[in-house]
Design a protein around this motif. Structure first.
Motif, PDB file in Angstrom:
ATOM      1  N   LYS A 114      -9.640  -3.598  -2.523  1.00 46.27           N
ATOM      2  CA  LYS A 114     -11.126  -3.687  -2.282  1.00 46.27           C
ATOM      3  C   LYS A 114     -11.978  -3.114  -3.164  1.00 46.27           C
ATOM      4  CE  LYS A 114     -14.636  -2.674   1.382  1.00 46.27           C
ATOM      5  NZ  LYS A 114     -14.849  -2.233   2.795  1.00 46.27           N
ATOM      6  N   SER A 115     -11.791  -2.034  -3.694  1.00 48.07           N
ATOM      7  CA  SER A 115     -12.528  -1.586  -4.753  1.00 48.07           C
ATOM      8  C   SER A 115     -12.500  -2.170  -5.884  1.00 48.07           C
ATOM      9  CB  SER A 115     -12.201   0.181  -5.067  1.00 48.07           C
ATOM     10  OG  SER A 115     -11.139   0.089  -5.610  1.00 48.07           O
ATOM     11  N   LEU A 116     -11.286  -2.816  -6.156  1.00 46.76           N
ATOM     12  CA  LEU A 116     -11.186  -3.521  -7.536  1.00 46.76           C
ATOM     13  C   LEU A 116     -11.693  -5.120  -7.171  1.00 46.76           C
ATOM     14  CD1 LEU A 116      -7.584  -2.674  -8.528  1.00 46.76           C
ATOM     15  CD2 LEU A 116      -9.836  -1.528  -9.309  1.00 46.76           C
ATOM     16  N   ARG A 117     -12.168  -5.493  -6.087  1.00 46.31           N
ATOM     17  CA  ARG A 117     -12.194  -6.840  -5.689  1.00 46.31           C
ATOM     18  C   ARG A 117     -11.474  -7.742  -6.228  1.00 46.31           C
ATOM     19  NH1 ARG A 117     -17.917  -7.478  -4.020  1.00 46.31           N
ATOM     20  NH2 ARG A 117     -18.960  -5.509  -4.168  1.00 46.31           N
ATOM     21  N   LYS A 118     -10.100  -7.531  -5.900  1.00 41.05           N
ATOM     22  CA  LYS A 118      -9.038  -8.363  -6.355  1.00 41.05           C
ATOM     23  C   LYS A 118      -7.966  -8.244  -5.101  1.00 41.05           C
ATOM     24  CE  LYS A 118      -9.112  -7.482 -11.181  1.00 41.05           C
ATOM     25  NZ  LYS A 118      -8.253  -6.917 -12.297  1.00 41.05           N
ATOM     26  N   GLN A 119      -7.318  -9.634  -5.034  1.00 33.48           N
ATOM     27  CA  GLN A 119      -6.195  -9.714  -3.928  1.00 33.48           C
ATOM     28  C   GLN A 119      -5.162 -10.733  -4.877  1.00 33.48           C
ATOM     29  OE1 GLN A 119      -6.947 -11.189  -0.262  1.00 33.48           O
ATOM     30  NE2 GLN A 119      -7.162 -13.426  -1.046  1.00 33.48           N
ATOM     31  N   ILE A 120      -3.982 -10.634  -4.108  1.00 33.93           N
ATOM     32  CA  ILE A 120      -3.061 -11.513  -4.749  1.00 33.93           C
ATOM     33  C   ILE A 120      -2.015 -11.882  -3.552  1.00 33.93           C
ATOM     34  CG2 ILE A 120      -0.936 -11.544  -5.975  1.00 33.93           C
ATOM     35  CD1 ILE A 120      -1.704  -9.572  -8.095  1.00 33.93           C
ATOM     36  N   ARG A 121      -1.882 -13.115  -3.374  1.00 34.34           N
ATOM     37  CA  ARG A 121      -1.095 -13.521  -2.371  1.00 34.34           C
ATOM     38  C   ARG A 121       0.329 -14.222  -2.987  1.00 34.34           C
ATOM     39  NH1 ARG A 121      -3.796 -18.248  -0.688  1.00 34.34           N
ATOM     40  NH2 ARG A 121      -1.890 -18.417   0.758  1.00 34.34           N
ATOM     41  N   ILE A 122       1.071 -13.615  -2.301  1.00 30.66           N
ATOM     42  CA  ILE A 122       2.453 -14.419  -2.600  1.00 30.66           C
ATOM     43  C   ILE A 122       3.295 -14.778  -1.393  1.00 30.66           C
ATOM     44  CG2 ILE A 122       4.861 -13.483  -3.403  1.00 30.66           C
ATOM     45  CD1 ILE A 122       2.303 -10.998  -3.984  1.00 30.66           C
ATOM     46  N   GLU A 123       4.000 -15.905  -1.704  1.00 34.85           N
ATOM     47  CA  GLU A 123       5.078 -16.452  -0.617  1.00 34.85           C
ATOM     48  C   GLU A 123       6.146 -16.791  -1.373  1.00 34.85           C
ATOM     49  OE1 GLU A 123       2.865 -20.036   0.596  1.00 34.85           O
ATOM     50  OE2 GLU A 123       1.088 -19.100   1.307  1.00 34.85           O
ATOM     51  N   GLY A 124       7.258 -16.784  -0.302  1.00 35.63           N
ATOM     52  CA  GLY A 124       8.508 -16.994  -0.765  1.00 35.63           C
ATOM     53  C   GLY A 124       9.570 -16.493   0.152  1.00 35.63           C
ATOM     54  N   GLN A 125      10.873 -16.583  -0.355  1.00 39.95           N
ATOM     55  CA  GLN A 125      12.110 -16.163   0.467  1.00 39.95           C
ATOM     56  C   GLN A 125      12.173 -14.418   0.297  1.00 39.95           C
ATOM     57  OE1 GLN A 125      15.355 -18.618   0.140  1.00 39.95           O
ATOM     58  NE2 GLN A 125      14.530 -19.976   1.742  1.00 39.95           N
ATOM     59  N   VAL A 126      12.963 -13.951   1.134  1.00 39.90           N
ATOM     60  CA  VAL A 126      13.207 -12.624   1.285  1.00 39.90           C
ATOM     61  C   VAL A 126      14.621 -12.609   1.171  1.00 39.90           C
ATOM     62  CG1 VAL A 126      13.265 -10.526   2.383  1.00 39.90           C
ATOM     63  CG2 VAL A 126      11.312 -11.841   2.508  1.00 39.90           C
ATOM     64  N   HIS A 127      15.185 -11.632   0.278  1.00 41.24           N
ATOM     65  CA  HIS A 127      16.606 -11.520  -0.050  1.00 41.24           C
ATOM     66  C   HIS A 127      16.786 -10.119   0.002  1.00 41.24           C
ATOM     67  CE1 HIS A 127      17.169 -15.690  -1.395  1.00 41.24           C
ATOM     68  NE2 HIS A 127      15.917 -15.547  -1.962  1.00 41.24           N
ATOM     69  N   ALA A 128      18.030  -9.670   0.564  1.00 40.77           N
ATOM     70  CA  ALA A 128      18.259  -8.280   0.520  1.00 40.77           C
ATOM     71  C   ALA A 128      18.795  -7.571  -0.690  1.00 40.77           C
ATOM     72  CB  ALA A 128      19.368  -8.106   1.749  1.00 40.77           C
ATOM     73  N   ILE A 129      18.535  -6.398  -1.033  1.00 40.26           N
ATOM     74  CA  ILE A 129      18.920  -5.803  -2.286  1.00 40.26           C
ATOM     75  C   ILE A 129      20.434  -5.178  -1.883  1.00 40.26           C
ATOM     76  CG2 ILE A 129      16.904  -5.519  -3.389  1.00 40.26           C
ATOM     77  CD1 ILE A 129      16.801  -2.417  -2.268  1.00 40.26           C
ATOM     78  N   SER A 130      21.088  -4.790  -3.069  1.00 34.16           N
ATOM     79  CA  SER A 130      22.321  -4.416  -2.953  1.00 34.16           C
ATOM     80  C   SER A 130      22.271  -2.867  -2.140  1.00 34.16           C
ATOM     81  CB  SER A 130      23.044  -4.182  -4.180  1.00 34.16           C
ATOM     82  OG  SER A 130      22.514  -3.020  -4.741  1.00 34.16           O
ATOM     83  N   GLU A 131      23.417  -2.751  -1.525  1.00 35.28           N
ATOM     84  CA  GLU A 131      23.665  -1.427  -0.934  1.00 35.28           C
ATOM     85  C   GLU A 131      23.466  -0.421  -1.699  1.00 35.28           C
ATOM     86  OE1 GLU A 131      24.408  -1.050   2.753  1.00 35.28           O
ATOM     87  OE2 GLU A 131      24.026  -3.067   2.812  1.00 35.28           O
ATOM     88  N   GLU A 132      23.937  -0.527  -2.866  1.00 35.23           N
ATOM     89  CA  GLU A 132      23.880   0.503  -3.979  1.00 35.23           C
ATOM     90  C   GLU A 132      22.300   0.808  -4.354  1.00 35.23           C
ATOM     91  OE1 GLU A 132      25.978  -1.984  -4.414  1.00 35.23           O
ATOM     92  OE2 GLU A 132      27.808  -1.092  -3.825  1.00 35.23           O
ATOM     93  N   GLU A 133      21.456  -0.160  -4.507  1.00 35.80           N
ATOM     94  CA  GLU A 133      20.274  -0.131  -4.686  1.00 35.80           C
ATOM     95  C   GLU A 133      19.365   0.618  -3.710  1.00 35.80           C
ATOM     96  OE1 GLU A 133      16.696  -2.898  -6.845  1.00 35.80           O
ATOM     97  OE2 GLU A 133      18.517  -3.769  -6.409  1.00 35.80           O
ATOM     98  N   SER A 134      19.585   0.195  -2.421  1.00 37.29           N
ATOM     99  CA  SER A 134      19.112   0.809  -1.286  1.00 37.29           C
ATOM    100  C   SER A 134      19.517   2.371  -1.155  1.00 37.29           C
ATOM    101  CB  SER A 134      19.733   0.369   0.128  1.00 37.29           C
ATOM    102  OG  SER A 134      18.963  -1.009   0.247  1.00 37.29           O
TER     103      SER A 134
END
Length: 166
Positions: free
Chosen positions: A92-112
């Motif tokens: 809000k204070s920057l008066r900016k927004q970004i919208r993203i749409e797509g598929q969600v993929h799990a990250i690796s167990e190691e990364e988690s």
């Protein structure tokens, strides 16, 4: 009008949307008072019933936007059943927004696992005690769950990541 605005943004920031997101997030980190990495995550059931909530983006790279969650929560279950989702950053204070749409993929167990170790101990215990999307009946019940896991892990140097936490 949108087309002209997009062209102006691309003229100023280039055509790499990941670079733009990183730049704007860096700007927000420097100027936003609270949680500049917060996004509204929208998911839906297989039959299209939407739901949204706030999550924190932990990393942006060529793979996309990384966040962590309890896979047994409503959002986790919806993502497993229907991996299409949308994010919206709003600064809000920057008066900016970004919208993203797509598929969600799990990250690796190691990364988690690696990220989980960076969380404060209280939040690690909270990940074990929390039944996201399944509210406790009373505050005392929630406090008992926290105390249970505090005791369980009191002598553990490295608290393991709960299997449902991704």
């Amino acid at each position: 009008m949108t087309q002209n605005l997009n062209n102006e943004i691309f003229d100023e920031y280039g055509t790499d949307p990941i670079a733009l997101c990183k730049d704007w997030l860096s700007e927000a980190v420097a100027k936003e008072i609270n949680d500049p990495e917060a996004v509204c995550l929208a998911t839906s059931t297989p039959d299209g019933r939407p739901s949204n909530r706030m999550v924190l983006i932990k990393e942006i790279d060529e793979r996309g936007f990384k966040f962590h969650t309890n896979a047994e929560s409503r959002k986790g279950e919806e993502i497993q059943e229907n991996p299409h989702a949308a994010l919206c950053f709003h600064w809000k204070s920057l008066r900016k927004q970004i919208r993203i749409e797509g598929q969600v993929h799990a990250i690796s167990e190691e990364e988690s696992d690696k990220y989980f170790t960076t969380r404060p101990i209280e939040r690690q215990i909270g990940a074990w005690a929390s039944d996201q999307s399944r509210p406790y009946e009373t505050l005392a019940e929630m406090q008992a769950a926290i105390e249970k896991y505090t005791q369980k892990f009191k002598d553990v140097e490295n608290i393991p990541r709960p299997p449902h936490w991704k």
